[in-house]
Each structure stands twice: as C-alpha cells, then as structure tokens.
Design an enzyme around this catalytic site. Structure first.
Site, PDB file in Angstrom:
ATOM      1  N   ASP A  76       0.930  -1.059   0.114  1.00 19.50           N
ATOM      2  CA  ASP A  76       0.005  -0.084  -0.092  1.00 19.50           C
ATOM      3  C   ASP A  76       0.812   1.054  -0.105  1.00 19.50           C
ATOM      4  OD1 ASP A  76      -2.272  -1.566   0.155  1.00 19.50           O
ATOM      5  OD2 ASP A  76      -2.829  -0.752   2.348  1.00 19.50           O
ATOM      6  N   HIS A  80      -2.565   5.647  -1.455  1.00 22.61           N
ATOM      7  CA  HIS A  80      -3.719   4.838  -1.430  1.00 22.61           C
ATOM      8  C   HIS A  80      -5.038   5.325  -0.580  1.00 22.61           C
ATOM      9  CE1 HIS A  80      -6.330   1.334  -1.031  1.00 22.61           C
ATOM     10  NE2 HIS A  80      -6.090   1.000   0.035  1.00 22.61           N
TER      11      HIS A  80
HETATM   12 MN   LIG Z   1      -4.158  -2.617  -0.100  1.00 18.61          MN
END
Ligand SMILES: [Mn+2]
Ligand SMILES: [Mn+2]
Lengths: 260, 260
Positions: A76, A80
């Site tokens: 991530d 995000h």
């Molecule tokens: Mn993710």
C-alpha cells in the site's frame, strides 16, 4: 568488490544468509477484500493465455494478466488513502527506492489472535515485545504475525453478517509505532493492514489512516511470517513501478542470517 | 543481529550501499514487442480507476491493471520458451527464490551499439571484458549495457520493413556465457534478450533458446545500466508469484557499494 556486498554474495552462495518467500501465489481463487456493494470492488487475479507453443506463437508461451493494485500479497502506497493524498512521493513510481530494502521486526501475536479473532494489538503488547527484544528501531518494518495466512477458504476473510473478523492494530498501537517509533511500514498476514472490524474504530481504519497520512507503507496478505526471527531480518519489498499507482502486487522476500 | 545483515542495514542507512532502480515506469505508452500479425500480441500496460476518494470509495483510491507477463521491464522464466518447457521449476512460482538475489556484472557495449544498431556481442568481446575485470563468475547475472534505454519513441523498437533492429548476443556468445561461465541469467536494455534481427540467427533467438533450455533467466527493458559498476553490484529481481507464469513485470533494483 569492497566488503559489505561481497560478504552478502558469499553468504547467499554458502547458505549462511537464506532467502524466505513471504508471498502467496497469484491465482484466481486467492481471496480479495469484499466491500459494501455500493463501492468499487477489488478484482481477483485473472490470466488469459496468449500463446502456448502453438499456432499463436510456435516457440513461446505467455499470458495476459489482470488484477487490482491491491490483489494478493501487496504493497500500500501512501496515496492509497485519503489521509496520504498530498504526501510527497506517495505513489508506487515516486516513493524513494531506498524504502524498498531494510530491516524488519516481527511481533508474535498468534496466541492473542487464536484466542480472539478480533484481537487488537495494543501499546502494551509492543512494550512487552520491547522488553524481550529491545526497542523497535526507527525506519524499520513491523510485521504482525498472527498465523492468519494458514487459514483456508472462507475462514481467511472470516465474513459474517456484520463484516469481516480478523486481528489488527488498535488506533493507539499504530500511532505509537508511527509517532514514537518512527517505523517505515506495517505488515500483516490478513487481507488488509487493519482489523476486520476496524471501520468501527476511531479513526476508522486506523492503520490506513495513520500510516499513510504520515507517508508510511503497508504490506498485507503475506504468508510464512513464522519463518522470520523477531529481529535481524532484512526485507526486500519493491512494488511494480506503476505510473501513479496506489499500491502493487509484489514478491515479498526476506533475508535471514543463520546463527553461528 | 549477527554480522552480515547488520552491516548491510547499517550501510543502507548511511548511504554507503545505494539502491539503484533499473525499472521503466509502467505506462500505456511504453513500447511492447510487435510480432507478425498471425501471432498473439503483447498487450501494453493499462490501468482503470476503481475509486479515487469518491462515491466509489470515499477514503481510498485504487486501480485495476492489465498487462502481458512480458510488458515493460520484465523477467523471462525458462518455460517462456519451448526449449525450457520441461525444465524443472521453470515458472515464476516454482523458481527457487535464491535466484532472485545475487551478483551482476555489466558489459559495456555502448560503442558497438552506437556504431551498428545490429551489433552482436561476440565471445571476443566477453574475453576482452574478462581481461580488464576478471572472469565472469558462475551463477551471476550478466547485463549487456547498450544505452538503448535512452532511445525515445519509435527509435526504441527501431522497426523497419524487415523487422526490428537492435543489438544482442550472438549464438556463440550466449552459449559461451551459459556453458563455459555457467551464468544465472542475461539482461538487456532492449525490448528482448535477443537482437532485433535474431530470428535470422542459428538457432533463431539464441538468447531465448539457449538461456531457457538450460534453465536460466532473462531480464529486459531495463534502464540506467550506466549507473552500475562493471562488477560488484548485487541484483534484486523477483518476479510476481504468478501461478505457472512464463514471466513477469517486476521492479529491478541493484545494490551498489561506494568505494572507500
Ligand atoms: Mn491494500
Ligand atoms: Mn520476455
């Protein structure tokens, strides 16, 4: 060749440093996060054959592949999450590459997760870990080992009428790691960095909100964390260089040095 | 933490070991290999927004992504080629992970590639390199630096009526590297591990045929090879764990130690 990398190459060749794979296989049936139906969903992995030593390509085989940036074992990036939307260098192609290699420590939370599928890592757990293993170093990955990756099928997402049930960090614990320990990132064996019921915490999804707002990274859907020592491993976790990507499937490897 | 990885972590933190990114950005306009029209083609990278902090997902953004296993900077597994179809552990999810980290040497072929866009690396070039830098070590990556990655647009594939024109290894040279030097893999800045006109060589596509038939690996579409020393760097090149994948886009990084 000067010393450090020559020593590393020698230790890899001799087996003194071992490479551990923390990655699930990318297959169409690996579970993905399920969101309320009004939201965009996470596509599972799909693969379509383009040729296989046949009339479509006599000497070669290859496939077309489709997935979400957050399918399977994945990374991530700060952007995000809405808290990280304005973080500098917050996408897969702009994060400084020095962040893709570095130390990792592992907190064994397996007993707590086995006793309570909604178990939350608290500051007290981290402090108990530090009494045994020393202070969590700055600029370090912290992995929460729950053995959740050993669950099969529906038990992995563990969905009930009120949503998913799986362990994760409390708001205080993730804030402690980011603000007091200045960690690089946080990684889990579950489908996300947050607990299954983390939408009810304050803030909702505290791992996502706190990590990414502070420009830190997440890793999830990892396996075999039980093969890592509590301290001393070096993580290799480099996302694909997707233009302005919010995250990326990746191969997560760790270097582990044998004693003696 | 015992010595080798502690030294590596310290050197990464101090900047004594630097991480160099050899990866092109994944974008829809990065060139892909063009095959005769009767064959299956290599899809360029595509990305579709699933949400972007909006009604489709208020606190997060993410994308769906599609590509070929051989799009952008990527890894060739042995079973990509018919010569490697029966090689044990020949796919992205079965290759032993120890092959994803290890030493790399770089042969500077920029002058030859600038003088002749169809230049072939010959055994004599490798032997001249060895006189300066020592024998190519066993189980090592060999990269052919051509500065081809600095070409823009149509000059990268360099297609003419008779196909692509770009440098690569001769059949003898790649056989020498595999059979006499026992290399782990071979990497290039061009769109493939073979020269643009390699279909006319014997065997056709000698890099693919020889490397993969012997269970060795390929890397291509790399950039910034001019940032690597001739010897002494350590390569980090781990494909996605695609189930029975023939190859994979990946992040290619190198560890480079500063002198002194
Ligand atoms: Mn993710
Ligand atoms: Mn390829």
């Amino acid at each position: 060749m000067t010393g450090i990398l020559a020593n590393l190459s020698g230790a890899l060749a001799s087996g003194r440093v071992e490479i551990v794979d923390l990655t699930h296989r990318l297959t169409p049936d690996f579970p993905v996060m399920v969101l309320p139906p009004e939201f965009g969903q996470c596509a599972p992995f799909r693969k379509t054959e383009v040729s296989a030593y046949d009339h479509r390509g006599p000497a070669w085989r290859w496939n077309e592949i489709t997935m979400n940036e957050h399918t399977g074992t994945h990374f991530d990036a700060p952007s995000h999450w809405i808290t990280g939307r304005d973080v500098p260098d917050g996408a897969t192609d702009s994060i400084p590459v020095r962040n893709f290699v570095g130390p990792v420590v592992v907190i064994d939370f397996t007993a707590e997760a086995a006793a309570d599928e909604d178990a939350l890592l608290e500051v007290a757990h981290i402090q108990a870990w530090e009494e045994r293993h020393g202070r969590v170093p700055a600029d370090c990955w912290v992995f929460l080992r729950t053995d959740w990756s050993k669950r099969q099928g529906a038990a992995y997402l563990n969905l009930r009428e009120d949503g998913a049930h799986s362990p994760g960090p409390s708001p205080d614990a993730i804030r402690f790691l980011v603000e007091k320990r200045d960690i690089r990132g946080f990684g889990t064996e579950t489908v996300g960095t947050d607990a299954g019921q983390a939408g009810h915490l304050d803030p909702p999804y505290p791992a996502h909100a706190t990590l990414h707002g502070a420009g830190r990274y997440g890793l999830q859907c990892m396996c075999d964390l039980d093969r890592l020592p509590a301290t001393g491993a070096v993580l290799l976790a480099a996302p694909l260089k997707i233009e302005n990507g919010s995250g990326s499937p990746l191969r997560v490897l760790a270097l582990v040095e044998k004693e003696g």
